[in-house]
Design an enzyme around this catalytic site. Structure first.
Site, PDB file in Angstrom:
ATOM      1  N   ASP A   1      22.588 -31.468  39.396  1.00  0.00           N
ATOM      2  CA  ASP A   1      22.671 -32.723  40.138  1.00  0.00           C
ATOM      3  C   ASP A   1      21.810 -33.754  39.413  1.00  0.00           C
ATOM      4  O   ASP A   1      22.271 -34.432  38.512  1.00  0.00           O
ATOM      5  CB  ASP A   1      22.211 -32.467  41.579  1.00  0.00           C
TER       6      ASP A   1
ATOM      7  N   LYS B   1      19.538 -18.926  44.805  1.00  0.00           N
ATOM      8  CA  LYS B   1      20.591 -17.983  45.090  1.00  0.00           C
ATOM      9  C   LYS B   1      21.937 -18.543  44.701  1.00  0.00           C
ATOM     10  O   LYS B   1      22.935 -17.837  44.698  1.00  0.00           O
ATOM     11  CB  LYS B   1      20.609 -17.664  46.606  1.00  0.00           C
ATOM     12  N   GLY B   2      21.980 -19.821  44.425  1.00  0.00           N
ATOM     13  CA  GLY B   2      23.245 -20.532  44.223  1.00  0.00           C
ATOM     14  C   GLY B   2      24.144 -19.969  43.140  1.00  0.00           C
ATOM     15  O   GLY B   2      25.367 -20.011  43.249  1.00  0.00           O
TER      16      GLY B   2
ATOM     17  N   GLU C   1      23.529 -21.628  36.007  1.00  0.00           N
ATOM     18  CA  GLU C   1      23.225 -22.477  37.166  1.00  0.00           C
ATOM     19  C   GLU C   1      24.483 -22.745  37.984  1.00  0.00           C
ATOM     20  O   GLU C   1      25.582 -22.792  37.441  1.00  0.00           O
ATOM     21  CB  GLU C   1      22.663 -23.822  36.688  1.00  0.00           C
TER      22      GLU C   1
ATOM     23  N   ASP D   1      25.093 -23.583  49.059  1.00  0.00           N
ATOM     24  CA  ASP D   1      24.853 -23.555  50.502  1.00  0.00           C
ATOM     25  C   ASP D   1      24.531 -24.909  51.078  1.00  0.00           C
ATOM     26  O   ASP D   1      24.172 -25.852  50.370  1.00  0.00           O
ATOM     27  CB  ASP D   1      23.648 -22.648  50.787  1.00  0.00           C
TER      28      ASP D   1
ATOM     29  N   ARG E   1      27.675 -19.928  51.573  1.00  0.00           N
ATOM     30  CA  ARG E   1      27.685 -19.409  50.205  1.00  0.00           C
ATOM     31  C   ARG E   1      28.883 -18.496  49.972  1.00  0.00           C
ATOM     32  O   ARG E   1      29.324 -18.294  48.844  1.00  0.00           O
ATOM     33  CB  ARG E   1      26.413 -18.606  49.923  1.00  0.00           C
TER      34      ARG E   1
ATOM     35  N   VAL F   1      28.480 -30.450  48.017  1.00  0.00           N
ATOM     36  CA  VAL F   1      29.497 -29.399  48.128  1.00  0.00           C
ATOM     37  C   VAL F   1      28.881 -28.057  48.504  1.00  0.00           C
ATOM     38  O   VAL F   1      27.686 -27.825  48.292  1.00  0.00           O
ATOM     39  CB  VAL F   1      30.303 -29.259  46.806  1.00  0.00           C
TER      40      VAL F   1
HETATM   41  P1  IMP Z   1      18.881 -30.841  40.637  1.00  0.00           P
HETATM   42  O1  IMP Z   1      17.496 -30.374  40.361  1.00  0.00           O
HETATM   43  O2  IMP Z   1      18.890 -32.192  41.336  1.00  0.00           O
HETATM   44  O3  IMP Z   1      19.776 -30.859  39.409  1.00  0.00           O
HETATM   45  O4  IMP Z   1      19.489 -29.876  41.726  1.00  0.00           O
HETATM   46  C1  IMP Z   1      19.925 -28.638  41.370  1.00  0.00           C
HETATM   47  C2  IMP Z   1      19.921 -27.659  42.522  1.00  0.00           C
HETATM   48  O5  IMP Z   1      20.072 -28.312  43.788  1.00  0.00           O
HETATM   49  C3  IMP Z   1      21.103 -26.737  42.395  1.00  0.00           C
HETATM   50  O6  IMP Z   1      20.772 -25.611  41.641  1.00  0.00           O
HETATM   51  C4  IMP Z   1      21.438 -26.428  43.835  1.00  0.00           C
HETATM   52  O7  IMP Z   1      20.692 -25.306  44.268  1.00  0.00           O
HETATM   53  C5  IMP Z   1      21.014 -27.641  44.597  1.00  0.00           C
HETATM   54  N1  IMP Z   1      22.168 -28.535  44.827  1.00  0.00           N
HETATM   55  C6  IMP Z   1      22.430 -29.706  44.210  1.00  0.00           C
HETATM   56  N2  IMP Z   1      23.570 -30.253  44.647  1.00  0.00           N
HETATM   57  C7  IMP Z   1      24.057 -29.401  45.572  1.00  0.00           C
HETATM   58  C8  IMP Z   1      25.257 -29.399  46.393  1.00  0.00           C
HETATM   59  O8  IMP Z   1      26.121 -30.290  46.352  1.00  0.00           O
HETATM   60  N3  IMP Z   1      25.397 -28.325  47.215  1.00  0.00           N
HETATM   61  C9  IMP Z   1      24.510 -27.308  47.298  1.00  0.00           C
HETATM   62  N4  IMP Z   1      23.391 -27.268  46.540  1.00  0.00           N
HETATM   63  C10 IMP Z   1      23.164 -28.306  45.698  1.00  0.00           C
HETATM   64 MG    MG Z   2      20.388 -23.634  42.596  1.00  0.00          MG
END
Ligand code: IMP
Ligand code: MG
Length: 186
Positions: free
Chosen positions: A112, A52-53, A108, A168, A174, A162
């Site tokens: 992260d 949902k981000g 996206e 969220d 959100r 964040v």
């Molecule tokens: P990744 O797979 O580690 O790159 O994480 C990506 C997903 O994790 C993002 O699409 C977000 O939904 C969630 N996410 C990563 N960091 C944060 C943050 O700081 N706040 C909220 N959601 C996060």
């Molecule tokens: Mg996400």
């Protein structure tokens, strides 16, 4: 929150420093939209929002792209209710629109570790799209191996968790119209 800063939308000790304020967000989203409009001239890109981000970002971004674009959404789960990645990505809601021959832009909220994105790229690349690019509102500094897969990036932010503008903590916050740090208990 700095005493001279703007008040938070929600009164909670969970909300910390504002990392990207509403004005900066809107200005950058408009720039990204203009850039995509130029890059995809005479084409009709398919924006795929990762729920949902990316919801807030997607709806604002789409309104700044002056092309006959289409929109679809996908939901993947990787985080659960924690602030750390579980390392597991699975599709919770798949696309409705066929990707064959389409110019796809994955939208996206934040990259992260890059785990979610590399999973999505692999999965969607196998579905016959003509092109596949990524538009990420935020990229957390320092954690992902490569950046060359990110065609459009809104902001690079420090390594802090964040919330706001779609992002969220345990489904909350959100609706903040800006991005700030989360200071609560993870
Ligand atoms: P990744 O797979 O580690 O790159 O994480 C990506 C997903 O994790 C993002 O699409 C977000 O939904 C969630 N996410 C990563 N960091 C944060 C943050 O700081 N706040 C909220 N959601 C996060
Ligand atoms: Mg996400």
């Amino acid at each position: 929150m700095p005493p001279e800063g703007p008040p938070h939308l929600i009164d909670s000790p969970d909300l910390g420093e504002i990392i990207v304020d509403a004005e900066a967000l809107q200005a950058r989203v408009a720039e990204l939209g203009a850039q995509i409009t130029r890059d995809y001239a005479d084409r009709a890109p398919l924006l795929i929002g990762v729920l949902k981000g990316a919801m807030m970002f997607m709806t604002d971004l789409a309104r700044h792209i002056a092309l006959p674009l289409e929109i679809d959404f996908m939901a993947v789960s990787s985080y659960g209710n924690a602030t750390r990645t579980s390392g597991v990505v699975r599709i919770v809601k798949d696309l409705d629109i066929d990707l064959t021959g389409r110019d796809v832009i994955i939208v996206e909220d934040i990259v992260d570790s890059g785990l979610t994105l590399s999973y999505l790229r692999r999965t969607l690349a196998a579905r016959g799209a003509a092109s596949l690019e990524v538009c990420a509102l935020l990229v957390r500094e320092g954690l992902q191996k490569t950046d060359d897969e990110l065609r459009y990036v809104g902001f690079r932010i420090p390594p802090k968790f964040v919330i706001g503008y779609g992002l969220d903590f345990a489904e909350k916050y959100r609706n903040l119209p800006y991005v700030c740090t989360f200071e609560g208990e993870a």
